[in-house]
Design a protein around this motif. Structure first.
Motif, PDB file in Angstrom:
ATOM      1  N   UNK A 103       0.828  -1.209   0.000  1.00  0.00           N
ATOM      2  CA  UNK A 103       0.000   0.000   0.000  1.00  0.00           C
ATOM      3  C   UNK A 103       0.854   1.247   0.000  1.00  0.00           C
ATOM      4  N   UNK A 104       2.100   1.139   0.447  1.00  0.00           N
ATOM      5  CA  UNK A 104       2.988   2.288   0.496  1.00  0.00           C
ATOM      6  C   UNK A 104       3.354   2.789  -0.899  1.00  0.00           C
ATOM      7  N   UNK A 105       3.191   1.952  -1.914  1.00  0.00           N
ATOM      8  CA  UNK A 105       3.638   2.299  -3.264  1.00  0.00           C
ATOM      9  C   UNK A 105       2.615   3.102  -4.045  1.00  0.00           C
ATOM     10  N   UNK A 106       1.473   3.420  -3.460  1.00  0.00           N
ATOM     11  CA  UNK A 106       0.438   4.127  -4.195  1.00  0.00           C
ATOM     12  C   UNK A 106       0.889   5.538  -4.539  1.00  0.00           C
ATOM     13  N   UNK A 107       0.262   6.081  -5.534  1.00  0.00           N
ATOM     14  CA  UNK A 107       0.509   7.461  -5.925  1.00  0.00           C
ATOM     15  C   UNK A 107      -0.658   7.964  -6.727  1.00  0.00           C
ATOM     16  N   UNK A 108      -0.659   9.252  -7.022  1.00  0.00           N
ATOM     17  CA  UNK A 108      -1.766   9.833  -7.794  1.00  0.00           C
ATOM     18  C   UNK A 108      -1.351  10.214  -9.210  1.00  0.00           C
ATOM     19  N   UNK A 109      -0.057  10.072  -9.524  1.00  0.00           N
ATOM     20  CA  UNK A 109       0.402  10.325 -10.889  1.00  0.00           C
ATOM     21  C   UNK A 109       1.356   9.218 -11.298  1.00  0.00           C
ATOM     22  N   UNK A 110       1.354   8.892 -12.592  1.00  0.00           N
ATOM     23  CA  UNK A 110       2.339   7.972 -13.123  1.00  0.00           C
ATOM     24  C   UNK A 110       3.287   8.756 -14.022  1.00  0.00           C
ATOM     25  N   UNK A 111       4.157   8.049 -14.729  1.00  0.00           N
ATOM     26  CA  UNK A 111       5.196   8.732 -15.492  1.00  0.00           C
ATOM     27  C   UNK A 111       4.627   9.574 -16.627  1.00  0.00           C
ATOM     28  N   UNK A 112       3.484   9.164 -17.185  1.00  0.00           N
ATOM     29  CA  UNK A 112       2.898   9.924 -18.287  1.00  0.00           C
ATOM     30  C   UNK A 112       2.328  11.253 -17.828  1.00  0.00           C
ATOM     31  N   UNK A 113       2.132  11.421 -16.525  1.00  0.00           N
ATOM     32  CA  UNK A 113       1.569  12.663 -15.989  1.00  0.00           C
ATOM     33  C   UNK A 113       2.580  13.424 -15.139  1.00  0.00           C
ATOM     34  N   UNK A 114       3.869  13.183 -15.403  1.00  0.00           N
ATOM     35  CA  UNK A 114       4.910  13.941 -14.720  1.00  0.00           C
ATOM     36  C   UNK A 114       5.583  13.210 -13.592  1.00  0.00           C
ATOM     37  N   UNK A 115       5.172  11.980 -13.290  1.00  0.00           N
ATOM     38  CA  UNK A 115       5.830  11.212 -12.237  1.00  0.00           C
ATOM     39  C   UNK A 115       7.252  10.841 -12.616  1.00  0.00           C
ATOM     40  N   UNK A 116       8.032  10.461 -11.632  1.00  0.00           N
ATOM     41  CA  UNK A 116       9.430  10.133 -11.882  1.00  0.00           C
ATOM     42  C   UNK A 116       9.647   8.678 -12.268  1.00  0.00           C
ATOM     43  N   UNK A 117       8.596   7.891 -12.328  1.00  0.00           N
ATOM     44  CA  UNK A 117       8.734   6.518 -12.779  1.00  0.00           C
ATOM     45  C   UNK A 117       8.706   5.516 -11.644  1.00  0.00           C
ATOM     46  N   UNK A 118       8.304   4.285 -11.957  1.00  0.00           N
ATOM     47  CA  UNK A 118       8.191   3.252 -10.938  1.00  0.00           C
ATOM     48  C   UNK A 118       9.546   2.868 -10.347  1.00  0.00           C
ATOM     49  N   UNK A 119      10.625   3.184 -11.049  1.00  0.00           N
ATOM     50  CA  UNK A 119      11.959   2.819 -10.579  1.00  0.00           C
ATOM     51  C   UNK A 119      12.674   3.967  -9.880  1.00  0.00           C
ATOM     52  N   UNK A 120      11.961   5.000  -9.480  1.00  0.00           N
ATOM     53  CA  UNK A 120      12.607   6.221  -9.000  1.00  0.00           C
ATOM     54  C   UNK A 120      13.441   6.014  -7.744  1.00  0.00           C
ATOM     55  N   UNK A 121      13.122   4.994  -6.923  1.00  0.00           N
ATOM     56  CA  UNK A 121      13.895   4.733  -5.713  1.00  0.00           C
ATOM     57  C   UNK A 121      14.987   3.709  -5.946  1.00  0.00           C
TER      58      UNK A 121
END
Length: 688
Positions: free
Chosen positions: A99-117
């Motif tokens: 549940x900690x991995x949730x977010x409100x934006x993905x990479x197509x909407x300006x997120x840094x990507x699923x691999x950002x950490x």
């Protein structure tokens, strides 16, 4: 007797007194190990829940300090590796959903990507998040910070007691991103929300003066948790509902449960009951619940809070009904400059001021208002009400000029951006072309800026000063990509030889979506980048495929050199040569960060004694970790450290080399738009 038992007893007693039924608590409310929020928590809650509080930063997360931004703690090294290429084949564990991995934006909407950490331990990630600034020095950095916190991403394994979700939400509230914080809390599965996330949602609502919504949330959450926070919140809601019997009963419970040491709470309760004014000495460190109690007491927040670093109080002054109009105007002006409220909210505040129609009609002829924010509000309203494009342009030009003099040009540009769209971009408005060009750049409207630039160039002649004004603006045009410089663009490249994609900073429009991940990336899974990232260079053009010929690049470089010599001659004629030198240093360092040539003669022109100067800079640890993280393409860590490094931008004697390194690190990890926005804002904000 536990707090929950006492609350149930209270509810039963009140039910018998009022004839109401007993409501059930929501099944979604659960307890979890918290990470303390930035907001001042009750002493008893801190004592119960902080695992390892820091003596220097009691509001940080409960993660033990590692002594820096390293990836080790307590002598144990955690190795968590994540794929740096989101399209690569990945080995995933399909176990429990994180549940900690949730977010409100993905990479197509300006997120840094699923691999950002990637490459960052959970403990180090928590520290990086907790130490992010509440008010980044630039709006570009704030935008990057907010997107980093909202990004859906795989999280490092290990240190499961550390909640990165709670740390992310707390930081969003601290920086005034209230709606984003609430949305992030609600994106988490209901069964995973503990007391701290519930408190965060309530606090965000209270800071935004949404007391009705806050009390709805308190009613839903309150009976499920043991902390005194919920009892005090219930008392606040009883006062808000004008239910003195319930309020008195709950306040007595607060006192009985050991909350009598909270002088601010009881002082505000006394003020509400007596209709008097709370002692000002109790209002120095206001929490969200204090803001709500002040509103219920119909007492304004002390204006002294405007001089503090308490974002909640500054936002509260802006939104509270009891705030005097002129105080609200200055509070909103400061809050928007700090990024605590949006330009749209500032526009709403400016629109709420009552001006005589005659004053708006003669706004360009009347004397300036005594309060600067009031003058901005008057000009803004006059421009918004004008249906004639030429008249609106004249008023906006006056707004930009006044704001430029006060150092508020960037804010005025953000404020006026919607009004600029109705002004035709053509030769009839050539007199407005340069101010409109600068405002469009400041508001990140680069397509519109390019059109205004063409109007300005085609209108320049010996009878106007457009050419000289464009020359002064040339470094900004070059950094923002509006002028060809013959430079090459650095593009981070993965080890497989494919250049990485640069994702823009603007979230695409569309319905809001929440994103989460199932499982976690297995440590040791193949990645597309192993350590140092290689780099390639590409022509600085509209797209990576559109490769400039050698002759085109040579011609652009020749024009660039000529423009820079012309610009330097104008700088040499300035009265304040010390300021001219500082500005030149900033430009030259940023140019080098983007691979834009700085002729040696220009460096020679500022090579003057004294050679040793006192500069505001970051620690060598930050510089080292920033460069190392960028080289390893650790996106989140690079972004966090870049934000920390650019904090020196707000001071007069900032080290320009640090700012250049910040931009370069963002380019290396593929955040070119962020790098350009940051550099452009630094140049346009420089006090010339």
């Amino acid at each position: 007797m536990t707090l929950r038992s006492r609350l149930l007893m209270q509810t039963c007693v009140l039910a018998m007194m009022t004839g109401t039924g007993l409501g059930s608590a929501p099944a979604s409310a659960q307890n979890s190990a918290p990470v303390p929020l930035f907001l001042k928590q009750e002493a008893e809650q801190d004592a119960e829940r902080q695992v390892a509080p820091s003596p220097t930063n009691p509001g940080a997360t409960s993660a033990p300090r590692s002594g820096g931004f390293g990836n080790t703690s307590s002598g144990t090294t955690e190795t968590d590796t994540f794929p740096s290429d989101p399209n690569a084949v990945q080995s995933l564990s399909l176990g429990a959903v994180d549940a900690e991995a949730v977010g409100t934006i993905d990479q197509s909407r300006g997120g840094l990507g699923t691999d950002m950490w990637n490459g960052t331990t959970r403990r180090s990630a928590a520290q990086l998040i907790s130490e992010l600034p509440a008010t980044p020095a630039t709006h570009a950095a704030r935008d990057l910070q907010k997107r980093m916190l909202l990004s859906a991403a795989a999280l490092p394994q290990g240190s499961a007691d550390i909640s990165l979700l709670e740390a992310r939400v707390a930081k969003l509230i601290e920086m005034g991103a209230l709606d984003d914080a609430i949305e992030l809390v609600r994106s988490a599965p209901q069964g995973s929300r503990g007391s701290m996330l519930a408190q965060a949602e309530v606090n965000a609502l209270l800071i935004g003066s949404r007391i009705d919504a806050a009390c709805d949330a308190i009613e839903g959450y309150g009976a499920s948790y043991e902390e005194l926070f919920w009892l005090k919140a219930a008392a606040m809601c009883a006062f808000y509902a004008n239910d003195p019997t319930s309020a008195a009963f709950t306040v007595d419970l607060v006192r009985e449960m050991g909350g009598e040491s909270d002088a601010t709470f009881f002082g505000l309760v006394s003020a509400i009951r007596s209709g008097s004014t709370a002692d000002a000495d109790l209002l120095n460190d206001l929490r969200p619940i204090d803001l709500a109690l002040l509103a219920i007491a119909k007492q304004s927040i002390p204006t002294s809070q405007l001089e503090t670093d308490n974002p909640a109080a500054i936002i509260g002054i802006t939104t509270a009904d009891a705030t005097a109009t002129d105080v609200r105007l200055e509070a909103a002006r400061k809050a928007e400059n700090l990024g605590l409220i949006s330009p749209e909210k500032l526009a709403d505040v400016y629109q709420s001021v009552n001006f005589e129609p005659a004053a708006l009609e003669s706004v360009l002829d009347d004397a300036s208002e005594g309060i600067q924010a009031r003058q901005y509000a008057k000009l803004y309203q006059a421009a918004a009400q004008s249906d004639v494009a030429a008249a609106r342009a004249e008023i906006l030009a006056a707004l930009f000029e006044a704001a430029d003099f006060e150092g508020d040009f960037m804010q005025a540009a953000r404020l006026a951006a919607p009004l600029m769209t109705d002004i035709p971009v053509n030769g009839d408005f050539s007199w407005f072309a340069v101010p409109a060009l600068r405002a469009s750049i400041a508001a990140n409207s680069f397509e519109r800026a390019e059109n205004w630039l063409q109007v300005a160039k085609s209108s320049a002649n010996a009878s106007n000063d457009i050419s000289s004004r464009l020359s002064l603006l040339y470094p900004v045009l070059a950094i923002s990509g509006l002028e060809e410089t013959g430079a090459v663009r650095r593009t981070a490249m993965a080890s497989d030889g494919n250049s990485s994609q640069s994702f823009g900073s603007d979230p695409q429009s569309g319905p809001t979506q929440n994103f989460g991940l199932g499982g976690a990336v297995v440590p040791g899974a193949p990645t597309s980048s192993g350590g140092m990232a290689s780099a390639t260079v590409m022509p600085n053009s509209a797209s990576a495929e559109d490769v400039q010929s050698a002759s085109d690049r040579a011609a652009a470089l020749a024009r660039h050199r000529a423009r820079m010599v012309e610009w330097q001659e104008m700088q040499a004629a300035r009265g304040d040569q010390a300021a001219a030198r500082r500005y030149s240093e900033l430009i030259f360092n940023l140019f080098e960060g983007f691979g834009i040539e700085v002729p040696n003669t220009l460096w020679d022109s500022i090579l003057t004694a004294p050679y040793a100067e006192e500069r505001m800079t970051t620690s060598s640890a930050v510089s080292h970790q920033l460069n190392a993280a960028a080289a390893a393409r650790q996106k989140a860590k690079t972004a966090a450290l870049a934000i920390q490094a650019q904090q020196v931008a707000a001071v007069d004697n900032a080290d320009p080399k640090v700012l250049s390194d910040t931009v370069t690190s963002l380019l290396v990890i593929g955040q070119e738009n962020d790098a350009r926005r940051l550099a452009t804002e630094l140049l346009m904000s420089f006090n010339q």
